[in-house]
Design a protein around this motif. Structure first.
Motif, PDB file in Angstrom:
ATOM      1  N   ALA A 217     -31.837   6.747 -17.906  1.00  0.00           N
ATOM      2  CA  ALA A 217     -32.330   8.120 -18.031  1.00  0.00           C
ATOM      3  C   ALA A 217     -31.475   8.921 -19.000  1.00  0.00           C
ATOM      4  O   ALA A 217     -31.993   9.750 -19.768  1.00  0.00           O
ATOM      5  CB  ALA A 217     -32.343   8.794 -16.660  1.00  0.00           C
ATOM      6  N   ALA A 218     -30.170   8.684 -18.985  1.00  0.00           N
ATOM      7  CA  ALA A 218     -29.279   9.381 -19.916  1.00  0.00           C
ATOM      8  C   ALA A 218     -29.588   8.984 -21.358  1.00  0.00           C
ATOM      9  O   ALA A 218     -29.539   9.825 -22.264  1.00  0.00           O
ATOM     10  CB  ALA A 218     -27.817   9.072 -19.578  1.00  0.00           C
ATOM     11  N   VAL A 219     -29.909   7.715 -21.578  1.00  0.00           N
ATOM     12  CA  VAL A 219     -30.315   7.268 -22.913  1.00  0.00           C
ATOM     13  C   VAL A 219     -31.590   7.997 -23.343  1.00  0.00           C
ATOM     14  O   VAL A 219     -31.692   8.504 -24.467  1.00  0.00           O
ATOM     15  CB  VAL A 219     -30.539   5.743 -22.949  1.00  0.00           C
ATOM     16  CG1 VAL A 219     -31.177   5.324 -24.270  1.00  0.00           C
ATOM     17  CG2 VAL A 219     -29.214   5.000 -22.760  1.00  0.00           C
TER      18      VAL A 219
ATOM     19  N   LEU B 121     -20.005   5.864 -19.610  1.00  0.00           N
ATOM     20  CA  LEU B 121     -20.033   6.246 -21.025  1.00  0.00           C
ATOM     21  C   LEU B 121     -21.343   6.920 -21.410  1.00  0.00           C
ATOM     22  O   LEU B 121     -21.348   7.909 -22.148  1.00  0.00           O
ATOM     23  CB  LEU B 121     -19.812   5.008 -21.904  1.00  0.00           C
ATOM     24  CG  LEU B 121     -18.459   4.981 -22.628  1.00  0.00           C
ATOM     25  CD1 LEU B 121     -17.333   4.918 -21.616  1.00  0.00           C
ATOM     26  CD2 LEU B 121     -18.383   3.819 -23.597  1.00  0.00           C
ATOM     27  N   THR B 122     -22.457   6.410 -20.914  1.00  0.00           N
ATOM     28  CA  THR B 122     -23.749   6.901 -21.365  1.00  0.00           C
ATOM     29  C   THR B 122     -24.080   8.270 -20.801  1.00  0.00           C
ATOM     30  O   THR B 122     -24.678   9.102 -21.493  1.00  0.00           O
ATOM     31  CB  THR B 122     -24.853   5.892 -21.001  1.00  0.00           C
ATOM     32  OG1 THR B 122     -24.491   4.605 -21.522  1.00  0.00           O
ATOM     33  CG2 THR B 122     -26.179   6.293 -21.598  1.00  0.00           C
ATOM     34  N   THR B 123     -23.707   8.541 -19.557  1.00  0.00           N
ATOM     35  CA  THR B 123     -23.970   9.878 -19.017  1.00  0.00           C
ATOM     36  C   THR B 123     -23.084  10.919 -19.685  1.00  0.00           C
ATOM     37  O   THR B 123     -23.540  12.032 -19.972  1.00  0.00           O
ATOM     38  CB  THR B 123     -23.792   9.908 -17.489  1.00  0.00           C
ATOM     39  OG1 THR B 123     -22.497   9.390 -17.135  1.00  0.00           O
ATOM     40  CG2 THR B 123     -24.856   9.068 -16.803  1.00  0.00           C
ATOM     41  N   TRP B 124     -21.841  10.574 -19.959  1.00  0.00           N
ATOM     42  CA  TRP B 124     -20.983  11.496 -20.730  1.00  0.00           C
ATOM     43  C   TRP B 124     -21.553  11.712 -22.130  1.00  0.00           C
ATOM     44  O   TRP B 124     -21.564  12.833 -22.641  1.00  0.00           O
ATOM     45  CB  TRP B 124     -19.566  10.944 -20.817  1.00  0.00           C
ATOM     46  CG  TRP B 124     -18.676  11.320 -19.671  1.00  0.00           C
ATOM     47  CD1 TRP B 124     -18.719  12.472 -18.940  1.00  0.00           C
ATOM     48  CD2 TRP B 124     -17.596  10.542 -19.135  1.00  0.00           C
ATOM     49  NE1 TRP B 124     -17.734  12.459 -17.982  1.00  0.00           N
ATOM     50  CE2 TRP B 124     -17.025  11.299 -18.077  1.00  0.00           C
ATOM     51  CE3 TRP B 124     -17.051   9.301 -19.449  1.00  0.00           C
ATOM     52  CZ2 TRP B 124     -15.932  10.839 -17.331  1.00  0.00           C
ATOM     53  CZ3 TRP B 124     -15.968   8.839 -18.713  1.00  0.00           C
ATOM     54  CH2 TRP B 124     -15.414   9.606 -17.664  1.00  0.00           C
ATOM     55  N   HIS B 125     -22.022  10.639 -22.737  1.00  0.00           N
ATOM     56  CA  HIS B 125     -22.595  10.750 -24.079  1.00  0.00           C
ATOM     57  C   HIS B 125     -23.823  11.662 -24.065  1.00  0.00           C
ATOM     58  O   HIS B 125     -24.011  12.470 -24.986  1.00  0.00           O
ATOM     59  CB  HIS B 125     -22.990   9.368 -24.595  1.00  0.00           C
ATOM     60  CG  HIS B 125     -23.883   9.397 -25.791  1.00  0.00           C
ATOM     61  ND1 HIS B 125     -23.455   9.820 -27.039  1.00  0.00           N
ATOM     62  CD2 HIS B 125     -25.206   9.082 -25.935  1.00  0.00           C
ATOM     63  CE1 HIS B 125     -24.467   9.753 -27.896  1.00  0.00           C
ATOM     64  NE2 HIS B 125     -25.537   9.316 -27.252  1.00  0.00           N
TER      65      HIS B 125
ATOM     66  N   TYR C 124     -25.096  14.066 -13.423  1.00  0.00           N
ATOM     67  CA  TYR C 124     -25.129  12.617 -13.630  1.00  0.00           C
ATOM     68  C   TYR C 124     -23.716  12.029 -13.776  1.00  0.00           C
ATOM     69  O   TYR C 124     -23.495  10.853 -13.482  1.00  0.00           O
ATOM     70  CB  TYR C 124     -25.925  12.266 -14.895  1.00  0.00           C
ATOM     71  CG  TYR C 124     -27.427  12.301 -14.758  1.00  0.00           C
ATOM     72  CD1 TYR C 124     -28.062  13.216 -13.934  1.00  0.00           C
ATOM     73  CD2 TYR C 124     -28.225  11.422 -15.481  1.00  0.00           C
ATOM     74  CE1 TYR C 124     -29.441  13.262 -13.827  1.00  0.00           C
ATOM     75  CE2 TYR C 124     -29.611  11.454 -15.381  1.00  0.00           C
ATOM     76  CZ  TYR C 124     -30.214  12.377 -14.553  1.00  0.00           C
ATOM     77  OH  TYR C 124     -31.575  12.410 -14.456  1.00  0.00           O
ATOM     78  N   ALA C 125     -22.793  12.850 -14.244  1.00  0.00           N
ATOM     79  CA  ALA C 125     -21.425  12.363 -14.470  1.00  0.00           C
ATOM     80  C   ALA C 125     -20.655  12.156 -13.175  1.00  0.00           C
ATOM     81  O   ALA C 125     -19.625  11.485 -13.173  1.00  0.00           O
ATOM     82  CB  ALA C 125     -20.665  13.334 -15.369  1.00  0.00           C
ATOM     83  N   THR C 126     -21.159  12.715 -12.079  1.00  0.00           N
ATOM     84  CA  THR C 126     -20.400  12.612 -10.826  1.00  0.00           C
ATOM     85  C   THR C 126     -21.189  12.064  -9.655  1.00  0.00           C
ATOM     86  O   THR C 126     -20.614  11.876  -8.582  1.00  0.00           O
ATOM     87  CB  THR C 126     -19.813  13.989 -10.421  1.00  0.00           C
ATOM     88  OG1 THR C 126     -20.856  14.977 -10.430  1.00  0.00           O
ATOM     89  CG2 THR C 126     -18.702  14.410 -11.360  1.00  0.00           C
TER      90      THR C 126
ATOM     91  N   THR D 194     -15.104   8.854 -13.666  1.00  0.00           N
ATOM     92  CA  THR D 194     -13.688   8.478 -13.770  1.00  0.00           C
ATOM     93  C   THR D 194     -13.334   7.420 -12.725  1.00  0.00           C
ATOM     94  O   THR D 194     -12.602   6.461 -13.011  1.00  0.00           O
ATOM     95  CB  THR D 194     -12.798   9.718 -13.605  1.00  0.00           C
ATOM     96  OG1 THR D 194     -13.114  10.659 -14.640  1.00  0.00           O
ATOM     97  CG2 THR D 194     -11.335   9.357 -13.703  1.00  0.00           C
ATOM     98  N   VAL D 195     -13.869   7.574 -11.525  1.00  0.00           N
ATOM     99  CA  VAL D 195     -13.622   6.581 -10.473  1.00  0.00           C
ATOM    100  C   VAL D 195     -14.260   5.246 -10.843  1.00  0.00           C
ATOM    101  O   VAL D 195     -13.675   4.182 -10.636  1.00  0.00           O
ATOM    102  CB  VAL D 195     -14.161   7.093  -9.121  1.00  0.00           C
ATOM    103  CG1 VAL D 195     -14.019   6.014  -8.039  1.00  0.00           C
ATOM    104  CG2 VAL D 195     -13.428   8.359  -8.698  1.00  0.00           C
ATOM    105  N   LEU D 196     -15.449   5.305 -11.418  1.00  0.00           N
ATOM    106  CA  LEU D 196     -16.126   4.071 -11.821  1.00  0.00           C
ATOM    107  C   LEU D 196     -15.325   3.324 -12.891  1.00  0.00           C
ATOM    108  O   LEU D 196     -15.239   2.094 -12.872  1.00  0.00           O
ATOM    109  CB  LEU D 196     -17.525   4.377 -12.345  1.00  0.00           C
ATOM    110  CG  LEU D 196     -18.558   4.839 -11.312  1.00  0.00           C
ATOM    111  CD1 LEU D 196     -19.898   5.119 -11.981  1.00  0.00           C
ATOM    112  CD2 LEU D 196     -18.727   3.807 -10.204  1.00  0.00           C
ATOM    113  N   LEU D 197     -14.753   4.062 -13.833  1.00  0.00           N
ATOM    114  CA  LEU D 197     -13.954   3.402 -14.865  1.00  0.00           C
ATOM    115  C   LEU D 197     -12.705   2.765 -14.271  1.00  0.00           C
ATOM    116  O   LEU D 197     -12.221   1.741 -14.766  1.00  0.00           O
ATOM    117  CB  LEU D 197     -13.580   4.404 -15.961  1.00  0.00           C
ATOM    118  CG  LEU D 197     -14.721   4.806 -16.903  1.00  0.00           C
ATOM    119  CD1 LEU D 197     -14.225   5.784 -17.957  1.00  0.00           C
ATOM    120  CD2 LEU D 197     -15.347   3.583 -17.588  1.00  0.00           C
ATOM    121  N   GLN D 198     -12.186   3.345 -13.200  1.00  0.00           N
ATOM    122  CA  GLN D 198     -11.048   2.722 -12.536  1.00  0.00           C
ATOM    123  C   GLN D 198     -11.476   1.402 -11.904  1.00  0.00           C
ATOM    124  O   GLN D 198     -10.730   0.414 -11.932  1.00  0.00           O
ATOM    125  CB  GLN D 198     -10.488   3.668 -11.472  1.00  0.00           C
ATOM    126  CG  GLN D 198      -9.208   3.168 -10.832  1.00  0.00           C
ATOM    127  CD  GLN D 198      -8.513   4.257 -10.034  1.00  0.00           C
ATOM    128  OE1 GLN D 198      -8.054   5.246 -10.579  1.00  0.00           O
ATOM    129  NE2 GLN D 198      -8.464   4.072  -8.726  1.00  0.00           N
TER     130      GLN D 198
END
Length: 690
Positions: free
Chosen positions: A303-305, A394-398, A431-433, A439-443
């Motif tokens: 969806a973010a794309v 990455l995609t939701t931040w983008h 969507y970012a949270t 950030t947790v997902l990247l960890q």
């Protein structure tokens, strides 16, 4: 504005060109027919978001829209064939993510109903559970909630405090919320519509806590819509976006449910209270249960794309029509996209969106392989979890960055609700949270990379997921001594053009991006070596000291995955002209990543100062070459006026600009044209000199 492109930006070099239709087919991917069907549905006015509605009106509209989806067979794909579905998990997500262009609230509310609530019953329950509840869930006769998140623990699902204690005397579970921080929060459908919920709670039987499990719990009386005894709730009311969804809070005061309401595919309790599970490890069991629900992250990524594509189509079209300042001519104002800075603002976002789209297609194929059963090993599921976490972040931040940049690039027009940016930005903000804080997902991704590193180091093969470059991973001494830097400087000396060509080389880009990942992972692994043997508090302290580096390594890994997906997709582009343009677009993506992290490459001796100086000018040359194809690239996204619904993307700006230019042409041709004061002054000075 400065740096105007003086050559005609609309004239492409010979041999360049984009076959828009063929490129669009590449973007549509494996589930092209499903996507096109979903886009046709999303283009219908009855599914569109109406700006300005109150949140209560918006909620009612979206709930009715769920029925439209049911009537159009848009919700059945993932469900079993015996229940009218088509057992097509990948196609299901591909279709649902397109709904974001109609109304993000509809996409998310549908995702709650069928992708979370329904999927939990299907994936965590048995066939008896499916037969009992799925028909009502599919038809929306049973609107439901996915009650996992708690106020006090958020992304830390393993630590949720809601309990489900088995009572063998009545063969019931007792669901209880022990304190205020254990209230379920941000739960879609909880405030108004939800009649039932899949509630995640700590399963306790015979005095033993067996960890988080899922339970089917009735919430409201279907006739009165009032909460059942023991169930409490609160309305979250107006949010920063997605106000078509009735998010709310839920709590349970000793609510009793039958023993058989435990969704027991991965853990069961017998009548006497004995617990059993096909997975002996509590940790592995927990992650297996949560892994079945990964499709939320997959669909958010898609969806973010889609939202990024819509925003860029609007902004690029506006930038090719809007004129501002006459820096290159005394009579003609310059089209916005002819300015180098405007190209810098938008075209790298186009490149990243293509990379994100191709990476999403790979993620969706992986998701379908796992959930269709084609490739469903533990390793496959772990790979899917890691891939989904990396790309969703990455995609939701983008998408948020893209919507903001497009908004600003369209000036005041971008701030108007009628042009979509502000509304989409507000709706996608969360969507970012949700479905996992980015950030947790990247960890989580970083921990997987460290695990792969420790395993693969012994076999001299680094990073299955990141595809690290074999033979370089442990060789940090070469970089620290500066030998690699010196060797590169010798190769570059006196040949700036050669240096630029080296950077555009596919292998060079791959090596630089992969080397950054492997080195960052190796450095963190070295720093954390032995931490597990320390006392718990000391080990946590060491880990915390390197948390930032861990997350940056995971981000670099996700960027590499996107670059590799883009490169793989180039192989599916058959038209030579299109492939040439798309290769440049891939290079733009890769080189802007290197430019973004240039400080790292310089500090770690991966690039010489001379080569680094060539990077920005070379990117600018790529931008100029891509400029003639900008509209083709966004047209290939495949969204029409019924999807964009932005006034500035209707051609109205071109009409305004043409009208203005025609006016000034006629004025200049008329003898009655007022004389510009500057011209008068110049003529007066010239006459005085004579």
């Amino acid at each position: 504005m400065t740096n105007v492109v003086t050559a005609s930006p609309l004239t492409a070099p010979e041999g360049d060109g984009v076959d828009v239709a063929a490129l669009g087919e590449v973007l549509l991917g494996h589930w092209a027919e499903v996507r096109l069907t979903a886009r046709e549905l999303a283009g219908r006015p009855e599914l569109h978001k109406i700006e300005g509605l109150s949140h209560t009106e918006h909620r009612k509209r979206v709930f009715k829209q769920l029925g439209i989806l049911v009537d159009n067979n848009a919700v059945h794909r993932a469900f079993p064939t015996r229940m009218g579905g088509s057992n097509d998990p990948g196609g299901n997500v591909a279709g649902f993510e397109e709904l974001v262009i109609a109304d993000p609230s509809l996409q998310i509310k549908g995702g709650v109903q069928w992708g979370l609530f329904g999927s939990a019953v299907m994936q965590l329950g048995t066939e008896d559970h499916q037969n009992k509840w799925l028909p009502g869930i599919m038809s929306v006769e049973i609107p439901g909630c996915f009650a996992m998140t708690e106020i006090g623990h958020g992304s830390d699902v393993a630590s949720i405090a809601t309990t489900a204690t088995y009572d063998p005397a009545t063969q019931e579970f007792v669901i209880n919320t022990p304190f205020r921080a254990a209230w379920k929060e941000y739960i879609g459908n909880a405030a108004v519509d939800g009649l039932a919920a899949v509630v995640f709670a700590q399963l306790i039987t015979k005095g033993v806590n067996h960890g988080v499990h899922a339970f089917y719990v009735d919430l409201r009386d279907p006739a009165t819509k009032e909460f059942l005894p023991g169930v409490q709730g609160r309305d979250d009311n107006i949010k920063g976006g997605l106000n078509g969804i009735d998010n709310g809070q839920l709590a349970f005061n000793n609510v009793r449910i039958p023993r058989t309401n435990l969704l027991n595919r991965y853990g069961d309790v017998a009548e006497d209270g004995s617990y059993s599970s096909p997975i002996s490890s509590p940790g592995r069991r927990f992650f297996t249960m949560l892994g079945t629900l990964v499709q939320g992250r997959v669909s958010l990524n898609g969806a973010a794309v889609a939202a990024s594509k819509v925003a860029l189509k609007i902004a690029v079209q506006y930038a090719t029509e809007r004129r501002q300042f006459n820096a290159a001519s005394d009579t003609e104002e310059v089209v916005l996209l002819d300015y180098q800075r405007h190209q810098r603002r938008l075209l790298p976002l186009v490149a990243t969106t293509y990379a994100a789209a191709f990476a999403h297609e790979e993620l969706l194929v992986k998701f379908d392989d796992v959930f269709s059963g084609a490739h469903d090993t533990d390793e496959d599921r772990q790979d899917l979890e890691t891939l989904a976490a990396a790309l969703k972040s990455l995609t939701t931040w983008h998408a948020l960055d893209t919507l903001q940049e497009c908004r600003e690039a369209c000036g005041g027009a971008g701030f108007m609700v009628e042009n979509r940016f502000t509304s989409l930005r507000a709706d996608l903000d969360v969507y970012a949270t949700f479905e996992g804080d980015n950030t947790v997902l990247l960890q989580l991704v970083a921990k997987r990379l460290l695990g792969d590193y420790s395993k693969e180091f012994r076999n001299l093969d680094f990073g299955v997921l990141a595809r690290f470059v074999a033979g370089q991973a442990a060789d940090l001494t070469l970089h620290k001594t500066g030998l690699r830097n010196v060797a590169q400087f010798v190769a570059d000396t006196g040949f700036a053009q050669k240096s630029a060509k080296a950077l555009k080389d596919e292998d060079t880009q791959q090596q630089m991006l992969a080397d950054r990942v492997q080195t960052m992972v190796a450095e963190v692994a070295g720093a954390l070596k032995g931490a597990a043997k320390l006392p718990k508090d000391k080990g946590a302290e060491v880990f915390n000291e390197h948390q930032h580096e861990l997350i940056e390594a995971a981000r670099a890994h996700a960027e590499l995955l996107q670059w590799e997906a883009f490169t793989t997709a180039l192989g599916r582009v058959k038209d030579p002209g299109t492939k040439k343009v798309m290769t440049r677009l891939r290079d733009l993506f890769g080189l802007t990543l290197i430019e973004k992290h240039l400080d790292w490459y310089l500090m770690n001796g991966r690039i010489s100062m001379q080569r680094a100086r060539t990077l920005t000018p070379y990117i600018n040359r790529i931008l100029a070459k891509l400029r003639p194809h900008a509209m083709d690239l966004v047209d290939a996204f495949g969204y029409g006026p019924e999807h964009l619904r932005a006034t500035i993307a209707t051609g109205i700006e071109r009409e305004r600009q043409d009208e203005a230019r025609d006016y000034y042409r006629k004025q200049r041709a008329s003898s009655a044209t007022p004389i510009d004061e500057k011209v008068l002054i110049q003529k007066t000075k010239a006459a005085a000199k004579k």
